[in-house]
Each structure stands twice: as C-alpha cells, then as structure tokens.
Design a protein around this motif. Structure first.
Motif, PDB file in Angstrom:
ATOM      1  N   ILE A  49       0.841  -1.195   0.000  1.00 14.49           N
ATOM      2  CA  ILE A  49       0.000   0.000   0.000  1.00 14.49           C
ATOM      3  C   ILE A  49       0.875   1.244   0.000  1.00 14.49           C
ATOM      4  CG2 ILE A  49      -1.735   1.290   1.310  1.00 14.49           C
ATOM      5  CD1 ILE A  49      -2.568  -1.449   2.505  1.00 14.49           C
ATOM      6  N   GLU A  50       0.534   2.173  -0.888  1.00 16.99           N
ATOM      7  CA  GLU A  50       1.199   3.476  -0.890  1.00 16.99           C
ATOM      8  C   GLU A  50       0.346   4.407  -0.040  1.00 16.99           C
ATOM      9  OE1 GLU A  50       1.717   4.648  -4.967  1.00 16.99           O
ATOM     10  OE2 GLU A  50       3.476   3.356  -5.172  1.00 16.99           O
ATOM     11  N   VAL A  59       5.734   9.567  -0.266  1.00 18.23           N
ATOM     12  CA  VAL A  59       4.924   8.350  -0.240  1.00 18.23           C
ATOM     13  C   VAL A  59       5.708   7.246   0.451  1.00 18.23           C
ATOM     14  CG1 VAL A  59       3.902   6.539  -1.668  1.00 18.23           C
ATOM     15  CG2 VAL A  59       3.638   8.909  -2.319  1.00 18.23           C
ATOM     16  N   LYS A  60       5.031   6.494   1.289  1.00 12.38           N
ATOM     17  CA  LYS A  60       5.636   5.358   1.971  1.00 12.38           C
ATOM     18  C   LYS A  60       4.902   4.104   1.534  1.00 12.38           C
ATOM     19  CE  LYS A  60       6.770   3.556   6.558  1.00 12.38           C
ATOM     20  NZ  LYS A  60       6.637   3.779   8.005  1.00 12.38           N
ATOM     21  N   GLN A  61       5.645   3.056   1.212  1.00 10.67           N
ATOM     22  CA  GLN A  61       5.030   1.778   0.870  1.00 10.67           C
ATOM     23  C   GLN A  61       5.120   0.859   2.082  1.00 10.67           C
ATOM     24  OE1 GLN A  61       6.914   0.298  -2.727  1.00 10.67           O
ATOM     25  NE2 GLN A  61       5.198   1.098  -3.907  1.00 10.67           N
ATOM     26  N   VAL A  62       3.980   0.286   2.447  1.00  8.81           N
ATOM     27  CA  VAL A  62       3.901  -0.654   3.566  1.00  8.81           C
ATOM     28  C   VAL A  62       3.153  -1.899   3.089  1.00  8.81           C
ATOM     29  CG1 VAL A  62       3.933   1.191   5.292  1.00  8.81           C
ATOM     30  CG2 VAL A  62       1.742   0.326   4.472  1.00  8.81           C
ATOM     31  N   THR A  63       3.317  -3.004   3.811  1.00  7.03           N
ATOM     32  CA  THR A  63       2.566  -4.210   3.465  1.00  7.03           C
ATOM     33  C   THR A  63       1.525  -4.483   4.541  1.00  7.03           C
ATOM     34  OG1 THR A  63       4.236  -5.610   4.514  1.00  7.03           O
ATOM     35  CG2 THR A  63       4.419  -5.303   2.148  1.00  7.03           C
ATOM     36  N   LEU A  93       3.590   1.592  10.040  1.00  4.13           N
ATOM     37  CA  LEU A  93       4.063   0.250   9.717  1.00  4.13           C
ATOM     38  C   LEU A  93       5.460   0.349   9.113  1.00  4.13           C
ATOM     39  CD1 LEU A  93       0.872  -1.329   8.080  1.00  4.13           C
ATOM     40  CD2 LEU A  93       1.820  -1.830  10.345  1.00  4.13           C
ATOM     41  N   PRO A  94       6.241  -0.738   9.203  1.00  2.00           N
ATOM     42  CA  PRO A  94       7.584  -0.710   8.607  1.00  2.00           C
ATOM     43  C   PRO A  94       7.524  -0.490   7.094  1.00  2.00           C
ATOM     44  CG  PRO A  94       7.303  -2.653   9.998  1.00  2.00           C
ATOM     45  CD  PRO A  94       5.965  -1.997   9.877  1.00  2.00           C
ATOM     46  N   GLN A  95       8.536   0.180   6.572  1.00  6.09           N
ATOM     47  CA  GLN A  95       8.661   0.428   5.134  1.00  6.09           C
ATOM     48  C   GLN A  95       8.765  -0.900   4.404  1.00  6.09           C
ATOM     49  OE1 GLN A  95       9.046   3.573   3.539  1.00  6.09           O
ATOM     50  NE2 GLN A  95       9.193   2.593   1.558  1.00  6.09           N
ATOM     51  N   HIS A  96       8.032  -1.053   3.315  1.00  4.02           N
ATOM     52  CA  HIS A  96       8.143  -2.244   2.455  1.00  4.02           C
ATOM     53  C   HIS A  96       9.457  -2.163   1.688  1.00  4.02           C
ATOM     54  CE1 HIS A  96       7.307  -5.343  -0.447  1.00  4.02           C
ATOM     55  NE2 HIS A  96       7.474  -4.473  -1.429  1.00  4.02           N
ATOM     56  N   ARG A  97      10.191  -3.247   1.724  1.00  4.92           N
ATOM     57  CA  ARG A  97      11.456  -3.324   0.979  1.00  4.92           C
ATOM     58  C   ARG A  97      11.257  -4.326  -0.138  1.00  4.92           C
ATOM     59  NH1 ARG A  97      13.568   1.075   2.882  1.00  4.92           N
ATOM     60  NH2 ARG A  97      13.938   1.082   5.096  1.00  4.92           N
TER      61      ARG A  97
END
Length: 98
Positions: A49-50, A59-63, A93-97
């Motif tokens: 999710i952005e 923008v941060k991407q998280v799962t 939430l932690p950043q999606h890598r």
C-alpha cells in the motif's frame, strides 16, 4: 462513502491484475492510500500500500495482510477497499522493501 451496496470480492479475485491501483478507505471513509501490488495469493497474500505523500513526494510503501482489507466493487464495477486501520497507523508500519 456507504459501502453497504458494494459487492465483496471473492478470495480468488484478489490478484494484482484486479486490485492494483484500488483506493483504500479508512474508518473515516476517506481515501488513505492505494494498492501498488499484491504479493502472494489467497488468504495469505499481502498488499503493498502506498500511503501519504503528495504527487509522489513523501509516499511510503507498507505491506498489509489482505485479511485486514475488505476488497469490493462499487455499483460501477470499480474495485476499492476498506480497512479499519487509520492513515497514521498505516504510516507507522515498517517500510516495504521490495
């Protein structure tokens, strides 16, 4: 937004081809993010999710497990989603890598 008339997606319909780009609404019924991709299949899949940002900046991407997201089609066939999480909770939430 009233989601009561929206048709829930079946588990097999929750694939990247269907839900990529779907807006995600939070408890206040405002858009808090969108789906950028889906990892895996079925009930154990995760959505990337952005969240946050403006025109792609910040923008941060998280799962998030898809079990925490209700995917549905509106009366026009557009796919959207709802989660009980707030925008702040998603951003924490932690950043999606990838």
């Amino acid at each position: 937004m009233d989601h009561s008339s929206h048709k829930p997606l079946q588990a097999g319909e929750i694939i990247a081809a269907n839900v990529k780009g779907a807006d995600i609404y939070g408890p206040d019924n405002k858009v808090i993010g969108n789906v950028s991709e889906v990892l895996g299949n079925g009930q154990y899949a995760k959505a990337v999710i952005e969240v946050g940002g403006f025109f792609g900046i910040g923008v941060k991407q998280v799962t998030l497990d898809v079990s925490r997201i209700a995917f549905m089609r509106d009366e026009n066939g557009k796919i959207l989603a709802y989660t009980k999480m707030t925008k702040v909770e998603l951003k924490n939430l932690p950043q999606h890598r990838g």
